[in-house]
Design a protein around this motif. Structure first.
Motif, PDB file in Angstrom:
ATOM      1  N   VAL A   6       0.835  -1.198   0.000  1.00  0.00           N
ATOM      2  CA  VAL A   6       0.000   0.000   0.000  1.00  0.00           C
ATOM      3  C   VAL A   6       0.868   1.246   0.000  1.00  0.00           C
ATOM      4  CG1 VAL A   6      -1.649   1.334   1.374  1.00  0.00           C
ATOM      5  CG2 VAL A   6      -1.980  -1.124   1.077  1.00  0.00           C
ATOM      6  N   MET A   7       1.903   1.251   0.809  1.00  0.00           N
ATOM      7  CA  MET A   7       2.816   2.400   0.856  1.00  0.00           C
ATOM      8  C   MET A   7       3.522   2.592  -0.488  1.00  0.00           C
ATOM      9  SD  MET A   7       2.571   3.935   3.678  1.00  0.00           S
ATOM     10  CE  MET A   7       4.034   4.828   4.043  1.00  0.00           C
ATOM     11  N   ALA A   8       3.931   1.501  -1.120  1.00  0.00           N
ATOM     12  CA  ALA A   8       4.581   1.596  -2.433  1.00  0.00           C
ATOM     13  C   ALA A   8       3.618   2.167  -3.465  1.00  0.00           C
ATOM     14  CB  ALA A   8       5.086   0.227  -2.867  1.00  0.00           C
ATOM     15  N   ALA A   9       2.362   1.752  -3.409  1.00  0.00           N
ATOM     16  CA  ALA A   9       1.367   2.271  -4.347  1.00  0.00           C
ATOM     17  C   ALA A   9       1.119   3.758  -4.106  1.00  0.00           C
ATOM     18  CB  ALA A   9       0.061   1.491  -4.212  1.00  0.00           C
ATOM     19  N   ILE A  10       1.067   4.164  -2.846  1.00  0.00           N
ATOM     20  CA  ILE A  10       0.858   5.573  -2.523  1.00  0.00           C
ATOM     21  C   ILE A  10       2.032   6.413  -3.008  1.00  0.00           C
ATOM     22  CG2 ILE A  10       0.725   7.217  -0.610  1.00  0.00           C
ATOM     23  CD1 ILE A  10      -1.002   5.120   0.856  1.00  0.00           C
ATOM     24  N   PHE A  11       3.248   5.952  -2.729  1.00  0.00           N
ATOM     25  CA  PHE A  11       4.430   6.708  -3.157  1.00  0.00           C
ATOM     26  C   PHE A  11       4.560   6.737  -4.680  1.00  0.00           C
ATOM     27  CE2 PHE A  11       6.220   5.779   1.194  1.00  0.00           C
ATOM     28  CZ  PHE A  11       6.134   7.087   1.619  1.00  0.00           C
ATOM     29  N   GLY A  12       4.231   5.619  -5.327  1.00  0.00           N
ATOM     30  CA  GLY A  12       4.272   5.580  -6.793  1.00  0.00           C
ATOM     31  C   GLY A  12       3.266   6.538  -7.409  1.00  0.00           C
ATOM     32  N   GLY A  13       2.064   6.558  -6.862  1.00  0.00           N
ATOM     33  CA  GLY A  13       1.044   7.483  -7.358  1.00  0.00           C
ATOM     34  C   GLY A  13       1.424   8.929  -7.107  1.00  0.00           C
ATOM     35  N   GLY A  14       1.981   9.184  -5.938  1.00  0.00           N
ATOM     36  CA  GLY A  14       2.432  10.542  -5.625  1.00  0.00           C
ATOM     37  C   GLY A  14       3.526  11.005  -6.558  1.00  0.00           C
ATOM     38  N   TYR A  15       4.450  10.106  -6.883  1.00  0.00           N
ATOM     39  CA  TYR A  15       5.538  10.458  -7.804  1.00  0.00           C
ATOM     40  C   TYR A  15       4.988  10.751  -9.200  1.00  0.00           C
ATOM     41  CZ  TYR A  15       9.817  10.180 -10.503  1.00  0.00           C
ATOM     42  OH  TYR A  15      10.856  10.461 -11.352  1.00  0.00           O
ATOM     43  N   MET A  16       4.023   9.961  -9.644  1.00  0.00           N
ATOM     44  CA  MET A  16       3.434  10.193 -10.965  1.00  0.00           C
ATOM     45  C   MET A  16       2.707  11.534 -11.000  1.00  0.00           C
ATOM     46  SD  MET A  16       2.120   6.339 -11.865  1.00  0.00           S
ATOM     47  CE  MET A  16       1.123   6.895 -13.208  1.00  0.00           C
ATOM     48  N   LEU A  17       1.978  11.876  -9.935  1.00  0.00           N
ATOM     49  CA  LEU A  17       1.304  13.174  -9.874  1.00  0.00           C
ATOM     50  C   LEU A  17       2.309  14.316  -9.863  1.00  0.00           C
ATOM     51  CD1 LEU A  17      -1.568  12.446  -7.334  1.00  0.00           C
ATOM     52  CD2 LEU A  17      -1.780  12.924  -9.779  1.00  0.00           C
ATOM     53  N   TYR A  18       3.412  14.138  -9.147  1.00  0.00           N
ATOM     54  CA  TYR A  18       4.461  15.153  -9.093  1.00  0.00           C
ATOM     55  C   TYR A  18       5.048  15.393 -10.481  1.00  0.00           C
ATOM     56  CZ  TYR A  18       9.105  17.098  -8.304  1.00  0.00           C
ATOM     57  OH  TYR A  18      10.239  17.860  -8.371  1.00  0.00           O
ATOM     58  N   ARG A  19       5.349  14.332 -11.221  1.00  0.00           N
ATOM     59  CA  ARG A  19       5.918  14.466 -12.574  1.00  0.00           C
ATOM     60  C   ARG A  19       4.933  15.160 -13.509  1.00  0.00           C
ATOM     61  NH1 ARG A  19      10.987  14.155 -13.771  1.00  0.00           N
ATOM     62  NH2 ARG A  19      10.298  13.569 -15.812  1.00  0.00           N
ATOM     63  N   PHE A  21       2.587  17.309 -12.624  1.00  0.00           N
ATOM     64  CA  PHE A  21       2.542  18.704 -12.208  1.00  0.00           C
ATOM     65  C   PHE A  21       3.735  19.468 -12.772  1.00  0.00           C
ATOM     66  CE2 PHE A  21       3.981  21.950  -9.194  1.00  0.00           C
ATOM     67  CZ  PHE A  21       2.892  22.797  -9.226  1.00  0.00           C
ATOM     68  N   ILE A  22       4.926  18.907 -12.700  1.00  0.00           N
ATOM     69  CA  ILE A  22       6.128  19.565 -13.211  1.00  0.00           C
ATOM     70  C   ILE A  22       6.032  19.749 -14.723  1.00  0.00           C
ATOM     71  CG2 ILE A  22       8.623  19.307 -13.530  1.00  0.00           C
ATOM     72  CD1 ILE A  22       7.780  20.134 -10.719  1.00  0.00           C
ATOM     73  N   ALA A  23       5.566  18.743 -15.448  1.00  0.00           N
ATOM     74  CA  ALA A  23       5.439  18.853 -16.903  1.00  0.00           C
ATOM     75  C   ALA A  23       4.448  19.947 -17.288  1.00  0.00           C
ATOM     76  CB  ALA A  23       5.009  17.513 -17.495  1.00  0.00           C
ATOM     77  N   ASP A  24       3.321  20.011 -16.587  1.00  0.00           N
ATOM     78  CA  ASP A  24       2.328  21.053 -16.871  1.00  0.00           C
ATOM     79  C   ASP A  24       2.872  22.443 -16.546  1.00  0.00           C
ATOM     80  OD1 ASP A  24       0.519  19.183 -17.745  1.00  0.00           O
ATOM     81  OD2 ASP A  24      -0.651  19.153 -15.880  1.00  0.00           O
ATOM     82  N   ALA A  25       3.612  22.555 -15.458  1.00  0.00           N
ATOM     83  CA  ALA A  25       4.186  23.844 -15.076  1.00  0.00           C
ATOM     84  C   ALA A  25       5.210  24.312 -16.109  1.00  0.00           C
ATOM     85  CB  ALA A  25       4.836  23.749 -13.704  1.00  0.00           C
ATOM     86  N   GLU A  26       6.015  23.395 -16.637  1.00  0.00           N
ATOM     87  CA  GLU A  26       6.998  23.763 -17.661  1.00  0.00           C
ATOM     88  C   GLU A  26       6.306  24.221 -18.944  1.00  0.00           C
ATOM     89  OE1 GLU A  26       9.477  20.316 -17.969  1.00  0.00           O
ATOM     90  OE2 GLU A  26      10.696  20.908 -16.236  1.00  0.00           O
ATOM     91  N   LYS A  27       5.235  23.541 -19.348  1.00  0.00           N
ATOM     92  CA  LYS A  27       4.488  23.938 -20.544  1.00  0.00           C
ATOM     93  C   LYS A  27       3.883  25.323 -20.368  1.00  0.00           C
ATOM     94  CE  LYS A  27       3.073  19.355 -22.072  1.00  0.00           C
ATOM     95  NZ  LYS A  27       1.917  18.463 -22.255  1.00  0.00           N
ATOM     96  N   THR A  28       3.316  25.576 -19.193  1.00  0.00           N
ATOM     97  CA  THR A  28       2.700  26.867 -18.920  1.00  0.00           C
ATOM     98  C   THR A  28       3.743  27.977 -18.933  1.00  0.00           C
ATOM     99  OG1 THR A  28       1.000  25.792 -17.611  1.00  0.00           O
ATOM    100  CG2 THR A  28       1.288  28.165 -17.276  1.00  0.00           C
ATOM    101  N   THR A  29       4.896  27.721 -18.347  1.00  0.00           N
ATOM    102  CA  THR A  29       5.972  28.706 -18.326  1.00  0.00           C
ATOM    103  C   THR A  29       6.473  29.001 -19.735  1.00  0.00           C
ATOM    104  OG1 THR A  29       6.656  27.950 -16.142  1.00  0.00           O
ATOM    105  CG2 THR A  29       8.268  29.201 -17.414  1.00  0.00           C
ATOM    106  N   GLU A  30       6.654  27.956 -20.524  1.00  0.00           N
ATOM    107  CA  GLU A  30       7.129  28.143 -21.900  1.00  0.00           C
ATOM    108  C   GLU A  30       6.121  28.946 -22.722  1.00  0.00           C
ATOM    109  OE1 GLU A  30       8.089  25.429 -25.813  1.00  0.00           O
ATOM    110  OE2 GLU A  30       8.343  24.540 -23.829  1.00  0.00           O
ATOM    111  N   ARG A  31       4.842  28.647 -22.549  1.00  0.00           N
ATOM    112  CA  ARG A  31       3.800  29.366 -23.280  1.00  0.00           C
ATOM    113  C   ARG A  31       3.771  30.842 -22.867  1.00  0.00           C
ATOM    114  NH1 ARG A  31      -0.314  25.552 -23.280  1.00  0.00           N
ATOM    115  NH2 ARG A  31      -0.587  25.992 -21.078  1.00  0.00           N
TER     116      ARG A  31
END
Length: 63
Positions: A6-19, A21-31
């Motif tokens: 369960v902890m591995a699934a939570i951390f994996g999901g959190g990492y995917m959400l973090y990535r 978020f970072i990708a969307d923030a970079e696109k917004t900044t570039e635009r």
């Protein structure tokens, strides 16, 4: 052992959400940087060349 899975699934999901978020923030900044550059130069839009036809057209926001 189930707690570890369960902890591995939570951390994996959190990492995917973090990535995502970072990708969307970079696109917004570039635009935003592109729009500021267009305003600074007085341009109406950015031209891009179609590789198939060789015709230039104004870039759409989705690209």
């Amino acid at each position: 052992m189930p707690q570890l899975l369960v902890m591995a699934a939570i951390f994996g999901g959190g990492y995917m959400l973090y990535r995502k978020f970072i990708a969307d923030a970079e696109k917004t900044t570039e635009r935003g940087e592109q729009r500021r550059a267009e305003q600074k130069n007085g341009a109406i839009g950015t031209l891009v060349k179609d590789p198939d036809t060789g015709v230039y057209s104004v870039r759409k926001d989705q690209e």
